[in-house]
Motif scaffolding. Structure first.
Motif, PDB file in Angstrom:
ATOM      1  N   HIS A  30      14.763   8.492   6.563  1.00 54.14           N
ATOM      2  CA  HIS A  30      13.289   8.323   6.878  1.00 54.14           C
ATOM      3  C   HIS A  30      12.922   6.909   5.930  1.00 54.14           C
ATOM      4  O   HIS A  30      12.583   6.865   4.952  1.00 54.14           O
ATOM      5  CB  HIS A  30      12.538   9.750   6.601  1.00 54.14           C
ATOM      6  N   GLU A  63      10.767   2.788   8.287  1.00 56.98           N
ATOM      7  CA  GLU A  63       8.891   2.960   8.510  1.00 56.98           C
ATOM      8  C   GLU A  63       8.653   2.109   7.379  1.00 56.98           C
ATOM      9  O   GLU A  63       8.105   1.056   7.193  1.00 56.98           O
ATOM     10  CB  GLU A  63       9.094   4.214   8.915  1.00 56.98           C
ATOM     11  N   THR A 106       0.022  -0.242   7.620  1.00 60.92           N
ATOM     12  CA  THR A 106       1.083  -1.398   7.996  1.00 60.92           C
ATOM     13  C   THR A 106       1.187  -1.788   6.932  1.00 60.92           C
ATOM     14  O   THR A 106       0.193  -2.387   6.712  1.00 60.92           O
ATOM     15  CB  THR A 106       0.552  -1.487  10.171  1.00 60.92           C
ATOM     16  N   ASN A 135       3.530   6.400   1.122  1.00 62.35           N
ATOM     17  CA  ASN A 135       3.864   6.253   2.333  1.00 62.35           C
ATOM     18  C   ASN A 135       5.377   7.676   2.890  1.00 62.35           C
ATOM     19  O   ASN A 135       5.895   7.677   1.697  1.00 62.35           O
ATOM     20  CB  ASN A 135       4.966   4.708   3.210  1.00 62.35           C
TER      21      ASN A 135
END
Length: 321
Positions: free
Chosen positions: A195, A198, A165, A189
């Motif tokens: 997508h 994130e 994170t 990532n």
């Protein structure tokens, strides 16, 4: 449509496209060839063919992991580099943390994993080592110290995160600064047109502040963004179709239609355009994409030479939002 690549062009042409990985001195072709299918869906002949096609097109960045095909991916890449005698020309990235033999990121596991990877890759050093997981059972300082020792010993040149994170990346940077350890230079990532959330939040901000080089994985949405899955029947008949099925919805088809339009205008392919969109984003150095057959490589490396217009980038931004 497959974009033709003139492999007779001088190698300097490919080198002129190279991008720097974060604050390191690694300079790589802006498409990393993934080894995740080597030793799994690709046998030795197919793997060598893919790697030869990639290198012939000017590629120099190979991405693998100690857990891919239980280490067979690293073995096949190592054998290829030995046979082609091209190790100095290649930038090799691998990951540790998920192997069955040395799971996790304890100091012992990291050290043992790297030594095992070096043996399989038939090399004395790893250019870019990723922490494949964020192991919260081990103090972060322990992992960072272990990696720093490997860097000081010349067995690893640089390292990065692969499943962290934004807060953990900040924690790693603070710890490295306080203890005088090598900092992360890269981030891998999940990031593609379908997508986005994130990465485009905290991770993008941290990558900007820390100057991290970003290598998007699943860059082609498990093949969906190449246009190979146009119907449910296409998904059903492909052994990897289940991975792309989650994108087969109205949004996914709208994105694919936009890719088709731009690909036609650019005389390119949907997959090349999807990769070029990633390359238009700040700090993205090299999307990571795989090929099971040599003939699939041309569309991947072609993305490095696609110049999307601002309008085309904006169209893709909007349709994929």
């Amino acid at each position: 449509m497959t974009t033709a690549i003139d492999t007779d062009r001088p190698q300097a042409s490919a080198r002129s496209l190279h991008r720097r990985v974060g604050l390191s001195d690694l300079h790589v072709f802006p498409l990393a060839i993934s080894g995740n299918v080597f030793g799994w869906t690709s046998d030795v002949m197919a793997t060598n063919g893919v790697l030869d096609a990639y290198a012939d097109a000017g590629g120099n960045f190979v991405d693998t992991a100690d857990s891919y095909a239980a280490g067979r991916s690293e073995i096949m890449i190592g054998n290829w580099m030995r046979d082609r005698r091209n190790r100095p020309d290649m930038v090799v990235a691998t990951k540790v943390g998920k192997s069955g033999d040395n799971p996790g990121l304890s100091a012992r596991a990291v050290t043992a994993s790297v030594h095992a990877s070096l043996e399989r890759l038939r090399t004395g050093y790893i250019d870019l080592l990723y922490l494949h997981i964020d192991d919260d059972t081990v103090p972060f300082e322990e992992t960072l110290f272990a990696v720093d020792e490997l860097i000081r010993a010349g067995k690893v040149r640089y390292f990065g995160g692969s499943d962290h994170t934004g807060n953990r990346l900040i924690e790693a940077r603070i710890a490295a600064a306080q203890m005088g350890l090598a900092p992360m230079v890269a981030l891998q990532n999940h990031y593609n047109l379908l997508h986005r959330t994130e990465y485009e939040g905290d991770l993008a901000r941290v990558a900007d502040r820390q100057g991290l080089g970003v290598m998007p994985r699943f860059a082609l949405g498990s093949g969906f963004l190449t246009g190979k899955y146009r119907s449910r029947a296409d998904i059903a008949k492909n052994e990897r179709g289940a991975e792309a099925a989650k994108y087969f919805n109205r949004r996914g088809l709208r994105v694919l239609a936009c890719l088709d339009r731009i690909a036609a205008a650019q005389q390119s392919s949907p997959g090349s355009i999807a990769l070029a969109w990633l390359l238009s984003k700040p700090h993205v150095v090299a999307p990571v994409a795989s090929a099971s057959h040599p003939e699939q490589v041309a569309d991947l490396v072609a993305a490095a030479r696609v110049q999307l217009t601002r309008t085309q980038v904006a169209e893709l931004d909007k349709v994929s939002a």
